[in-house]
Scaffold this motif. Structure first.
Motif, mmCIF file in Angstrom:
data_model
loop_
_atom_site.group_PDB
_atom_site.id
_atom_site.type_symbol
_atom_site.label_atom_id
_atom_site.label_comp_id
_atom_site.label_asym_id
_atom_site.label_seq_id
_atom_site.Cartn_x
_atom_site.Cartn_y
_atom_site.Cartn_z
ATOM 1 N N LEU A 279 0.826 -1.210 0.000
ATOM 2 C CA LEU A 279 0.000 0.000 0.000
ATOM 3 C C LEU A 279 0.858 1.257 0.000
ATOM 4 C CD1 LEU A 279 -2.769 -1.078 2.537
ATOM 5 C CD2 LEU A 279 -2.988 -0.863 0.062
ATOM 6 N N ARG A 280 1.970 1.241 0.768
ATOM 7 C CA ARG A 280 2.870 2.397 0.780
ATOM 8 C C ARG A 280 3.455 2.629 -0.607
ATOM 9 N NH1 ARG A 280 1.058 2.078 5.262
ATOM 10 N NH2 ARG A 280 -0.567 3.058 4.017
ATOM 11 N N LEU A 281 3.725 1.565 -1.322
ATOM 12 C CA LEU A 281 4.290 1.692 -2.665
ATOM 13 C C LEU A 281 3.279 2.328 -3.614
ATOM 14 C CD1 LEU A 281 7.130 0.763 -3.600
ATOM 15 C CD2 LEU A 281 6.012 -1.132 -4.767
ATOM 16 N N LEU A 282 2.018 1.913 -3.528
ATOM 17 C CA LEU A 282 0.973 2.515 -4.365
ATOM 18 C C LEU A 282 0.747 3.976 -3.990
ATOM 19 C CD1 LEU A 282 -1.615 -0.421 -4.441
ATOM 20 C CD2 LEU A 282 -0.104 0.303 -6.304
ATOM 21 N N GLU A 283 0.812 4.264 -2.696
ATOM 22 C CA GLU A 283 0.583 5.638 -2.236
ATOM 23 C C GLU A 283 1.733 6.575 -2.581
ATOM 24 O OE1 GLU A 283 -0.043 5.082 1.919
ATOM 25 O OE2 GLU A 283 -2.169 4.556 1.695
ATOM 26 N N ALA A 284 2.857 6.015 -3.010
ATOM 27 C CA ALA A 284 3.996 6.855 -3.391
ATOM 28 C C ALA A 284 3.691 7.680 -4.641
ATOM 29 C CB ALA A 284 5.233 5.981 -3.634
ATOM 30 N N PHE A 285 2.741 7.226 -5.445
ATOM 31 C CA PHE A 285 2.382 7.938 -6.668
ATOM 32 C C PHE A 285 1.455 9.108 -6.348
ATOM 33 C CE2 PHE A 285 3.677 3.808 -8.154
ATOM 34 C CZ PHE A 285 4.315 4.057 -9.356
ATOM 35 N N GLY A 286 1.706 10.230 -7.010
ATOM 36 C CA GLY A 286 0.845 11.395 -6.889
ATOM 37 C C GLY A 286 0.168 11.686 -8.208
ATOM 38 N N THR B 31 9.178 5.716 -0.059
ATOM 39 C CA THR B 31 8.604 4.737 0.877
ATOM 40 C C THR B 31 9.544 4.393 2.024
ATOM 41 O OG1 THR B 31 9.429 2.870 -0.443
ATOM 42 C CG2 THR B 31 7.208 3.701 -0.942
ATOM 43 N N GLY B 32 10.849 4.708 1.857
ATOM 44 C CA GLY B 32 11.814 4.331 2.877
ATOM 45 C C GLY B 32 12.195 2.868 2.820
ATOM 46 N N MET B 33 11.822 2.165 1.756
ATOM 47 C CA MET B 33 12.181 0.758 1.595
ATOM 48 C C MET B 33 13.517 0.624 0.865
ATOM 49 S SD MET B 33 8.635 -0.928 0.218
ATOM 50 C CE MET B 33 7.039 -0.300 0.718
ATOM 51 N N HIS B 34 14.221 -0.463 1.132
ATOM 52 C CA HIS B 34 15.409 -0.790 0.349
ATOM 53 C C HIS B 34 14.979 -1.088 -1.083
ATOM 54 C CE1 HIS B 34 19.029 -2.916 -1.025
ATOM 55 N NE2 HIS B 34 19.653 -2.294 -0.022
ATOM 56 N N LYS B 35 15.848 -0.818 -2.036
ATOM 57 C CA LYS B 35 15.492 -1.010 -3.442
ATOM 58 C C LYS B 35 15.067 -2.443 -3.736
ATOM 59 C CE LYS B 35 18.263 2.630 -5.632
ATOM 60 N NZ LYS B 35 19.359 2.891 -6.590
ATOM 61 N N THR B 36 15.770 -3.415 -3.152
ATOM 62 C CA THR B 36 15.408 -4.809 -3.432
ATOM 63 C C THR B 36 14.021 -5.143 -2.910
ATOM 64 O OG1 THR B 36 16.552 -5.476 -1.397
ATOM 65 C CG2 THR B 36 17.814 -5.568 -3.457
ATOM 66 N N THR B 37 13.663 -4.576 -1.742
ATOM 67 C CA THR B 37 12.324 -4.800 -1.194
ATOM 68 C C THR B 37 11.270 -4.142 -2.072
ATOM 69 O OG1 THR B 37 13.211 -4.871 1.055
ATOM 70 C CG2 THR B 37 10.843 -4.488 0.824
ATOM 71 N N ALA B 38 11.520 -2.885 -2.467
ATOM 72 C CA ALA B 38 10.575 -2.166 -3.318
ATOM 73 C C ALA B 38 10.396 -2.883 -4.650
ATOM 74 C CB ALA B 38 11.058 -0.736 -3.548
ATOM 75 N N LEU B 39 11.488 -3.398 -5.210
ATOM 76 C CA LEU B 39 11.406 -4.102 -6.489
ATOM 77 C C LEU B 39 10.589 -5.382 -6.358
ATOM 78 C CD1 LEU B 39 12.231 -4.372 -9.440
ATOM 79 C CD2 LEU B 39 14.344 -5.490 -8.682
ATOM 80 N N ALA C 235 2.118 -8.265 -11.186
ATOM 81 C CA ALA C 235 1.532 -9.547 -11.592
ATOM 82 C C ALA C 235 0.016 -9.488 -11.602
ATOM 83 C CB ALA C 235 2.022 -10.661 -10.663
ATOM 84 N N ASP C 236 -0.565 -8.617 -10.759
ATOM 85 C CA ASP C 236 -2.016 -8.459 -10.718
ATOM 86 C C ASP C 236 -2.457 -7.114 -11.295
ATOM 87 O OD1 ASP C 236 -2.983 -10.905 -9.586
ATOM 88 O OD2 ASP C 236 -2.047 -10.300 -7.702
ATOM 89 N N HIS C 237 -1.579 -6.487 -12.074
ATOM 90 C CA HIS C 237 -1.902 -5.282 -12.856
ATOM 91 C C HIS C 237 -2.144 -4.026 -12.014
ATOM 92 C CE1 HIS C 237 -2.236 -8.135 -16.146
ATOM 93 N NE2 HIS C 237 -3.173 -8.798 -15.480
ATOM 94 N N TYR C 238 -1.618 -4.019 -10.803
ATOM 95 C CA TYR C 238 -1.700 -2.787 -10.002
ATOM 96 C C TYR C 238 -0.560 -1.827 -10.351
ATOM 97 C CZ TYR C 238 -5.464 -4.685 -7.210
ATOM 98 O OH TYR C 238 -6.683 -5.194 -6.811
#
Length: 256
Positions: A27-34, A49-57, A65-68
């Motif tokens: 959800l944080r990843l989706l909310e990163a978009f404005g 998001t404050g996530m490591h790149k590997t986690t975000a990827l 995979a589910d088109h989000y």
């Protein structure tokens, strides 16, 4: 230490707990978009998001995979059709009153005065929602009634944040609220602040109103920040974003 009284070690995170964490991160990843972000790089997603790149990827690929999300040829990411469908469903079932009325009720509890939400319709302001105060003597306004824009605090605020030139509008924009005493109706006072939507689009104004015998100028000034806070809450709720960290919030940084 006696083994029988030793404090047991905390159990390792369960699969359910880790699953909740993964959902929160998604959800944080989706909310990163404005609204101005056609696409974002992985580095920018990581930063926001404050996530490591590997986690975000990893999470981005799961969402894709589910088109989000969709990964573009240059490696950047954009929102996918599934995210758009959720937005369309929200808009189709959205009822502004579900958000407006609770804020007005809270404002009435905090101030013990009637609270209203006004929107602009042509050269008038219309009362879209209202919660009457608890006191017997109070200011009465009917929902749906049209009132002048240039008389009373709510209308002046709408004009100010619609770009009206000159005074008192310059001052209203600078301080983020306006108060009036007997301007539209004798013996009625009010204080009002603007409500914004996405991309600083003015939606209307929130106000409290009541008899001048209770709402003196000093009392209105005391309650101004409470009204601003309610307007900010409503602004962020209607825009679908998080609450502001300060009460000055949106009005203080409004751009025409």
């Amino acid at each position: 230490m006696n083994p029988s009284t030793a404090i047991p070690e905390a159990p390792p995170p369960t699969e359910e707990a880790s699953g909740v964490t993964a959902v929160t991160r998604a959800l944080r990843l989706l909310e990163a978009f404005g609204t101005a972000d056609a696409q974002l790089t992985l580095a920018e997603l990581s930063r926001r998001t404050g996530m490591h790149k590997t986690t975000a990827l990893r999470i981005a690929r799961t969402l894709a995979a589910d088109h989000y999300l969709v990964q573009k040829e240059d490696g950047s990411w954009r929102l996918g059709r599934a995210a758009g469908w959720l937005g369309a469903c929200y808009q189709a079932t959205f009822n502004a009153h579900d958000l407006v009325e609770p804020v007005l009720r809270d404002l009435t509890v905090q101030t013990a005065e009637s609270a209203s939400f006004y929107v602009r319709e042509g050269n008038q302001r219309t009362c879209l929602a209202r919660v009457d105060g608890p006191r017997t003597i109070r200011h009465h306004v009917r929902v749906g009634i049209g009132l002048p824009l240039d008389l009373g605090a709510p209308g002046r605020v709408i004009l100010a944040f619609s770009g009206e030139a000159g005074e008192p509008y310059e001052t209203i924009r600078q301080r983020g609220y306006h108060l009036s005493m007997g301007e539209r109706e004798p013996e009625v006072s009010s204080v009002s602040a603007p409500v914004f939507g996405i991309q600083w689009r003015l939606l209307g104004s929130v106000c409290i109103s009541g008899p001048t015998s209770r709402l003196s100028e000093s009392r209105l000034l005391e309650l101004a920040q409470t009204v601003i806070h309610a307007a900010n809450q409503l602004s962020y709720a209607l825009a679908g974003t998080h609450k502001p960290s300060t009460q000055a919030g949106m009005a203080a940084t409004w751009h025409p």
